[in-house]
Design a protein around this motif. Sequence first.
Motif, mmCIF file in Angstrom:
data_model
loop_
_atom_site.group_PDB
_atom_site.id
_atom_site.type_symbol
_atom_site.label_atom_id
_atom_site.label_comp_id
_atom_site.label_asym_id
_atom_site.label_seq_id
_atom_site.Cartn_x
_atom_site.Cartn_y
_atom_site.Cartn_z
ATOM 1 N N GLN A 105 0.853 -1.188 0.000
ATOM 2 C CA GLN A 105 0.000 0.000 0.000
ATOM 3 C C GLN A 105 0.891 1.242 0.000
ATOM 4 O O GLN A 105 1.879 1.308 0.722
ATOM 5 C CB GLN A 105 -0.896 0.012 1.243
ATOM 6 C CG GLN A 105 -1.772 1.250 1.367
ATOM 7 C CD GLN A 105 -2.730 1.187 2.545
ATOM 8 O OE1 GLN A 105 -3.931 1.313 2.387
ATOM 9 N NE2 GLN A 105 -2.205 0.990 3.743
ATOM 10 N N ARG A 106 0.523 2.202 -0.820
ATOM 11 C CA ARG A 106 1.266 3.463 -0.893
ATOM 12 C C ARG A 106 0.309 4.609 -0.586
ATOM 13 O O ARG A 106 -0.762 4.718 -1.193
ATOM 14 C CB ARG A 106 1.868 3.640 -2.286
ATOM 15 C CG ARG A 106 2.506 5.010 -2.533
ATOM 16 C CD ARG A 106 3.013 5.094 -3.957
ATOM 17 N NE ARG A 106 3.430 6.448 -4.295
ATOM 18 C CZ ARG A 106 4.593 6.760 -4.847
ATOM 19 N NH1 ARG A 106 5.464 5.809 -5.118
ATOM 20 N NH2 ARG A 106 4.881 8.012 -5.144
ATOM 21 N N LEU A 107 0.684 5.459 0.358
ATOM 22 C CA LEU A 107 -0.115 6.629 0.720
ATOM 23 C C LEU A 107 0.673 7.886 0.401
ATOM 24 O O LEU A 107 1.855 7.990 0.738
ATOM 25 C CB LEU A 107 -0.453 6.630 2.215
ATOM 26 C CG LEU A 107 -1.190 5.424 2.802
ATOM 27 C CD1 LEU A 107 -1.415 5.640 4.293
ATOM 28 C CD2 LEU A 107 -2.507 5.204 2.100
ATOM 29 N N GLU A 108 0.012 8.850 -0.240
ATOM 30 C CA GLU A 108 0.557 10.192 -0.414
ATOM 31 C C GLU A 108 -0.391 11.145 0.299
ATOM 32 O O GLU A 108 -1.598 11.130 0.041
ATOM 33 C CB GLU A 108 0.664 10.556 -1.893
ATOM 34 C CG GLU A 108 1.638 9.687 -2.666
ATOM 35 C CD GLU A 108 1.747 10.105 -4.122
ATOM 36 O OE1 GLU A 108 1.217 11.186 -4.471
ATOM 37 O OE2 GLU A 108 2.352 9.360 -4.904
ATOM 38 N N VAL A 109 0.139 11.982 1.192
ATOM 39 C CA VAL A 109 -0.721 12.803 2.034
ATOM 40 C C VAL A 109 -0.079 14.164 2.252
ATOM 41 O O VAL A 109 1.150 14.290 2.296
ATOM 42 C CB VAL A 109 -0.987 12.089 3.387
ATOM 43 C CG1 VAL A 109 0.303 11.862 4.154
ATOM 44 C CG2 VAL A 109 -2.003 12.844 4.221
ATOM 45 N N SER A 110 -0.917 15.182 2.381
ATOM 46 C CA SER A 110 -0.406 16.511 2.719
ATOM 47 C C SER A 110 -0.117 16.562 4.213
ATOM 48 O O SER A 110 -0.813 15.933 5.017
ATOM 49 C CB SER A 110 -1.424 17.587 2.345
ATOM 50 O OG SER A 110 -2.553 17.528 3.200
ATOM 51 N N GLU A 111 0.914 17.319 4.590
ATOM 52 C CA GLU A 111 1.255 17.401 6.010
ATOM 53 C C GLU A 111 0.128 18.059 6.806
ATOM 54 O O GLU A 111 -0.062 17.768 7.990
ATOM 55 C CB GLU A 111 2.572 18.150 6.200
ATOM 56 C CG GLU A 111 2.619 19.549 5.643
ATOM 57 C CD GLU A 111 4.004 20.173 5.797
ATOM 58 O OE1 GLU A 111 4.860 19.557 6.466
ATOM 59 O OE2 GLU A 111 4.232 21.266 5.244
ATOM 60 N N GLU A 112 -0.657 18.911 6.161
ATOM 61 C CA GLU A 112 -1.781 19.548 6.837
ATOM 62 C C GLU A 112 -2.831 18.514 7.233
ATOM 63 O O GLU A 112 -3.317 18.501 8.372
ATOM 64 C CB GLU A 112 -2.396 20.604 5.927
ATOM 65 C CG GLU A 112 -3.555 21.361 6.555
ATOM 66 C CD GLU A 112 -4.173 22.368 5.601
ATOM 67 O OE1 GLU A 112 -4.437 23.500 6.032
ATOM 68 O OE2 GLU A 112 -4.394 22.010 4.423
ATOM 69 N N LEU A 113 -3.182 17.622 6.309
ATOM 70 C CA LEU A 113 -4.176 16.591 6.625
ATOM 71 C C LEU A 113 -3.631 15.621 7.670
ATOM 72 O O LEU A 113 -4.356 15.193 8.575
ATOM 73 C CB LEU A 113 -4.573 15.831 5.361
ATOM 74 C CG LEU A 113 -5.658 14.772 5.545
ATOM 75 C CD1 LEU A 113 -6.971 15.411 5.978
ATOM 76 C CD2 LEU A 113 -5.873 13.963 4.267
#
Length: 484
Positions: A262-270
């Motif tokens: 599984q690969r997650l890309e996320v904004s640091e704000e979220l």
Amino acid sequence: MSAESQAEAESPSSEDEGAHKKHLRSTALHIPGRGRILLEGPLTPEAILRLREEGTLDAPWAEVLLRMVQPPAQSPLDAHEVRSLAERLGFLSQRSMAKGFTLTLPRGMQFEACLEAFNQRALDALEAEAYEVPDVYDPSVSAIAELTEHYERQGRVIHVNNGKSSARNAWRLSYAADPLLFAWLGGRKLLRGALPYTVYTHTRFLRSFQSGELNGLDKVRQFSFPELHTFLPQEAMAERYLWHTRQMAQAMEQLMGRGWVQRLEVSEELAAEHPTLLSALAEAVNVPTLVLTFDRMELYYRMKTMMVADAGYRALMLYNMQWDELNGARFGITLEDGTPVSILHASLAGGISRLLPCLLGQALMGKREQTLPVEYSRPHLTLYAVGGVTDAAAIARRSLGDAVHVTAVTPERLGKEISNLKQAWHPYFAVIGPGEAAGEPLRIQSTQSKDTVPAAQWLEQHAGRLALFRPTRELQRRQGLPFR
């Protein structure tokens, strides 16, 4: 192509909406039983190999991760090898087709039907309702123009000459369901008590990939893919995203075992707004989770999930999810109090464009037998009637019932017929002679070995998956095509 650009290319909807590139803030790898490992900078082949050599990362997981970050030239397979095999086996053809377009043949249609049956269970769990969107959209709708602006700049959208005076006003061929679905819902107020509401579209994607990007299998100019869009209040998104992850992880495990990541890309704000969510998403799957945290996301989503497997020439995404808080506001899709809704974008497993190349690529690498898994095969079992037997199918049904799809053949040369069956990657056969007609136990043989097993044992082993992938209609009536 970098890991990031590969990942963007895998997404059903990839619209870069910012002029500034995102910057990686942190990289973490969550490994089942080993916890969370923080890495310095992006994940590299050297880091993956070190973790594998230390025993921290199992070899199958390491191979998927390597395929995500290594250049294609270092992959053991070329995409054209997999495409050529798919053509030789009769799933698809590019003969006489425009470059980047393929003809799906009956065997390919049957493969898709088996996967549609499998996907139906997910649709039932999601309580999804089916829509069919047109293949053409009008860019004069301002919200659509804004949504599709980046694709237009890239030249990825195919224009239609519909008599409009300028390219700006020409219709476009649909690259995803998003523009038309969101425009149709634009300005509507959704009832909070009726949410979440999930829309299912089996979308035909038409994309103007350049010649150098095409590989003739999963990156072509036209392909079909099952998309999901769930509309819900913003405060319900985190819980729904986690629930959806568990559902898709279960399906992924049924398709690929544990050979995926599984690969997650996320904004640091979220990530800061939901400090426990990333760990919960990693714990929701039984495979490693790569978490890439960025200062911002370039596209409309604040987080993206990809569940990927190794196809030999690159890592292919089978399932995708996106956390979208932008398009509800952009299109004026709100709750009754005027609050914009959030949208959870997702996909189900695609057949010819995703799962098939994974299965074929892994077989070419020696990770699977060089045969199509029985649940996707038509027939499940080929019967060779010898010694004057004329009712082989009826004899087989005594042991197998009606759940197994069989084809009975009276061979002129049995050895040659079995060899041809093996070359076509059909998995199983049985020889039915006077003994079986008289009541002797039926035995099943794999085309990959000389060992046989009793029919009852074979059925017990395969019945569950045959039921899981049983299509509601048959699209392939015979083995092979009626010409040479």
